[in-house]
Design a protein around this motif. Structure first.
Motif, PDB file in Angstrom:
ATOM      1  N   UNK A 274       0.317  -9.523 -11.080  1.00 37.73           N
ATOM      2  CA  UNK A 274       0.673 -10.818 -11.680  1.00 37.73           C
ATOM      3  C   UNK A 274       0.953 -11.793 -10.534  1.00 37.73           C
ATOM      4  N   UNK A 275       0.346 -12.971 -10.606  1.00 36.40           N
ATOM      5  CA  UNK A 275       0.473 -13.929  -9.495  1.00 36.40           C
ATOM      6  C   UNK A 275      -0.449 -13.507  -8.360  1.00 36.40           C
ATOM      7  N   UNK A 276      -1.702 -13.196  -8.730  1.00 37.40           N
ATOM      8  CA  UNK A 276      -2.635 -12.557  -7.775  1.00 37.40           C
ATOM      9  C   UNK A 276      -3.281 -13.544  -6.822  1.00 37.40           C
ATOM     10  N   UNK A 277      -3.083 -14.856  -7.017  1.00 36.00           N
ATOM     11  CA  UNK A 277      -3.790 -15.873  -6.222  1.00 36.00           C
ATOM     12  C   UNK A 277      -5.292 -15.598  -6.283  1.00 36.00           C
ATOM     13  N   UNK A 278      -5.963 -15.516  -5.125  1.00 33.68           N
ATOM     14  CA  UNK A 278      -7.422 -15.295  -5.155  1.00 33.68           C
ATOM     15  C   UNK A 278      -7.775 -13.812  -5.162  1.00 33.68           C
ATOM     16  N   UNK A 279      -6.840 -12.959  -5.517  1.00 31.96           N
ATOM     17  CA  UNK A 279      -7.137 -11.537  -5.728  1.00 31.96           C
ATOM     18  C   UNK A 279      -7.296 -10.726  -4.461  1.00 31.96           C
ATOM     19  N   UNK A 280      -6.712 -11.213  -3.360  1.00 31.59           N
ATOM     20  CA  UNK A 280      -6.988 -10.538  -2.080  1.00 31.59           C
ATOM     21  C   UNK A 280      -6.370  -9.150  -1.976  1.00 31.59           C
ATOM     22  N   UNK A 281      -5.372  -8.839  -2.786  1.00 30.58           N
ATOM     23  CA  UNK A 281      -4.835  -7.479  -2.712  1.00 30.58           C
ATOM     24  C   UNK A 281      -5.850  -6.443  -3.219  1.00 30.58           C
ATOM     25  N   UNK A 282      -6.823  -6.873  -4.040  1.00 28.99           N
ATOM     26  CA  UNK A 282      -7.874  -5.915  -4.437  1.00 28.99           C
ATOM     27  C   UNK A 282      -8.620  -5.454  -3.192  1.00 28.99           C
ATOM     28  N   UNK A 283      -8.834  -6.379  -2.262  1.00 23.54           N
ATOM     29  CA  UNK A 283      -9.523  -6.060  -1.004  1.00 23.54           C
ATOM     30  C   UNK A 283      -8.630  -5.197  -0.103  1.00 23.54           C
ATOM     31  N   UNK A 284      -7.346  -5.522  -0.070  1.00 20.13           N
ATOM     32  CA  UNK A 284      -6.388  -4.711   0.709  1.00 20.13           C
ATOM     33  C   UNK A 284      -6.425  -3.260   0.227  1.00 20.13           C
ATOM     34  N   UNK A 285      -6.385  -3.076  -1.092  1.00 13.85           N
ATOM     35  CA  UNK A 285      -6.345  -1.712  -1.647  1.00 13.85           C
ATOM     36  C   UNK A 285      -7.661  -0.984  -1.352  1.00 13.85           C
ATOM     37  N   UNK A 286      -8.775  -1.739  -1.382  1.00 12.76           N
ATOM     38  CA  UNK A 286     -10.083  -1.124  -1.091  1.00 12.76           C
ATOM     39  C   UNK A 286     -10.122  -0.669   0.370  1.00 12.76           C
ATOM     40  N   UNK A 287      -9.677  -1.542   1.275  1.00 13.99           N
ATOM     41  CA  UNK A 287      -9.679  -1.191   2.708  1.00 13.99           C
ATOM     42  C   UNK A 287      -8.792   0.031   2.947  1.00 13.99           C
ATOM     43  N   UNK A 288      -7.656   0.068   2.246  1.00 15.83           N
ATOM     44  CA  UNK A 288      -6.704   1.173   2.439  1.00 15.83           C
ATOM     45  C   UNK A 288      -7.180   2.463   1.767  1.00 15.83           C
ATOM     46  N   UNK A 289      -8.236   2.361   0.951  1.00 17.01           N
ATOM     47  CA  UNK A 289      -8.774   3.554   0.296  1.00 17.01           C
ATOM     48  C   UNK A 289      -7.945   4.036  -0.888  1.00 17.01           C
ATOM     49  N   UNK A 290      -7.200   3.121  -1.504  1.00 12.84           N
ATOM     50  CA  UNK A 290      -6.392   3.518  -2.668  1.00 12.84           C
ATOM     51  C   UNK A 290      -7.279   3.709  -3.893  1.00 12.84           C
ATOM     52  N   UNK A 291      -6.956   4.711  -4.688  1.00 12.75           N
ATOM     53  CA  UNK A 291      -7.721   4.988  -5.898  1.00 12.75           C
ATOM     54  C   UNK A 291      -7.093   4.209  -7.063  1.00 12.75           C
TER      55      UNK A 291
ATOM     56  N   UNK B 140       0.851  -1.201   0.000  1.00 12.08           N
ATOM     57  CA  UNK B 140       0.000   0.000   0.000  1.00 12.08           C
ATOM     58  C   UNK B 140       0.888   1.255   0.000  1.00 12.08           C
ATOM     59  N   UNK B 141       1.928   1.249   0.836  1.00 15.17           N
ATOM     60  CA  UNK B 141       2.847   2.387   0.897  1.00 15.17           C
ATOM     61  C   UNK B 141       3.521   2.590  -0.476  1.00 15.17           C
ATOM     62  N   UNK B 142       3.929   1.489  -1.091  1.00 14.58           N
ATOM     63  CA  UNK B 142       4.584   1.571  -2.407  1.00 14.58           C
ATOM     64  C   UNK B 142       3.668   2.237  -3.423  1.00 14.58           C
ATOM     65  N   UNK B 143       2.393   1.852  -3.426  1.00 11.05           N
ATOM     66  CA  UNK B 143       1.458   2.427  -4.393  1.00 11.05           C
ATOM     67  C   UNK B 143       1.154   3.888  -4.066  1.00 11.05           C
ATOM     68  N   UNK B 144       1.033   4.186  -2.760  1.00 11.13           N
ATOM     69  CA  UNK B 144       0.738   5.579  -2.377  1.00 11.13           C
ATOM     70  C   UNK B 144       1.839   6.518  -2.875  1.00 11.13           C
TER      71      UNK B 144
END
Ligand SMILES: C[S@@+](CC[C@H](N)C(=O)[O-])C[C@H]1O[C@@H](n2cnc3c(N)ncnc32)[C@H](O)[C@@H]1O
Length: 245
Positions: free
Chosen positions: A84-101, A66-70
């Motif tokens: 790439x190598x997203x597994x079940x896509x849980x980072x989409x949820x991480x980014x949503x929780x963190x409020x990343x655009x 999240x810090x890297x993207x911010x």
């Protein structure tokens, strides 16, 4: 010579393989992550991490990405991000929780992981794709995250080149295991109980590979590091900018 290292978390039974064995073993175990049992086992752990993250607790691997993207967000609208190598896509949820655009897309070479990703995150795009031969167009995404998958890919140089090709602006190599003062190390291990290969990259060579692939290193985030007199190992997230052609 083979060395057994203590198991850590989901990864256990580490056994170093020799340089001579590394080629055949890494090819033999290349498809390990396609095992149908893995998504459910991994998701059990991930759901606990996501619950903690939702409660506002620190989860170091989430926080680092999240810090890297911010750092990269320029305020000019949502960034198109491919993992790439997203597994079940849980980072989409991480980014949503963190409020990343961000507008998130995920891909993985495992049908089972992508089926779970689609079921868990309807409305998002997920594709079955191999990191070494991606079907996306050049410059297709603002940011491409190589999601802790290079270490399982014997042809990792091709995967780095593909990551750079798809990224119009930035590439992030998340949770990359590196060694210092030593050549690449190759391990056989069990990931969630499934036999897999893991490569730990000689860091100067890895950084040279990034540079040779047209990537300029912007920042490095260290998740763990053990170094004594120039010899050791670390896990880092490398944030790069795509150099102008
Ligand atoms: C350790 S998990 C990482 C999951 C998540 N990205 C993260 O950072 O926590 C590695 C993922 O890479 C995927 N993978 C391994 N080899 C791959 C390849 N050649 N192409 C695409 N995905 C691959 C596996 O299926 C697995 O989902």
């Amino acid at each position: 010579m083979q060395f057994l290292l203590p198991g850590q978390g989901v990864s256990t039974h580490y056994m170093e393989v020799t340089q001579a064995e590394a080629g055949s073993e890494s090819v033999r175990l290349r498809a390990a992550w396609k095992d149908d049992e893995l998504p459910v086992r991994q998701r059990e752990l991930v759901d606990k991490q996501l619950a903690a993250y939702r409660r506002g607790e620190a989860v170091d691997v989430f926080d680092v990405l999240v810090k890297s993207l911010r750092e990269l967000q320029g305020g000019t609208g949502a960034m198109r991000v491919l993992e790439i190598g997203c597994s079940s896509g849980y980072y989409s949820e991480v980014f949503r929780i963190a409020g990343l655009d961000v507008i998130y897309t995920g891909c993985d070479y495992s049908d089972a992981f992508i089926a779970m990703a689609m079921q868990r995150h309807p409305g998002l795009q997920f594709d079955v794709q191999d990191a070494t031969a991606l079907k996306y167009a050049d410059n297709a995404y603002d940011v491409v995250i190589s999601g802790c998958c290079l270490l399982h890919i014997p042809e990792y140089q091709a995967a780095v080149a593909e990551t750079a090709r798809i990224a119009s602006q930035y590439a992030i190599f998340h949770r990359t295991p590196v060694v210092l003062g030593q050549q690449n190390k190759y391990y056989r291990k069990q990931a969630y109980g499934v036999e897999a290969i893991e490569i730990h990259f000689n860091e100067p060579h890895f950084l040279q590979l990034l540079a040779d692939s047209g990537l300029e290193l912007l920042s490095t985030h260290t998740l763990d590091e053990t170094v004594s007199q120039g010899v050791g190992n670390a896990t880092r997230t490398y944030v790069c900018r795509r150099k102008a052609a």
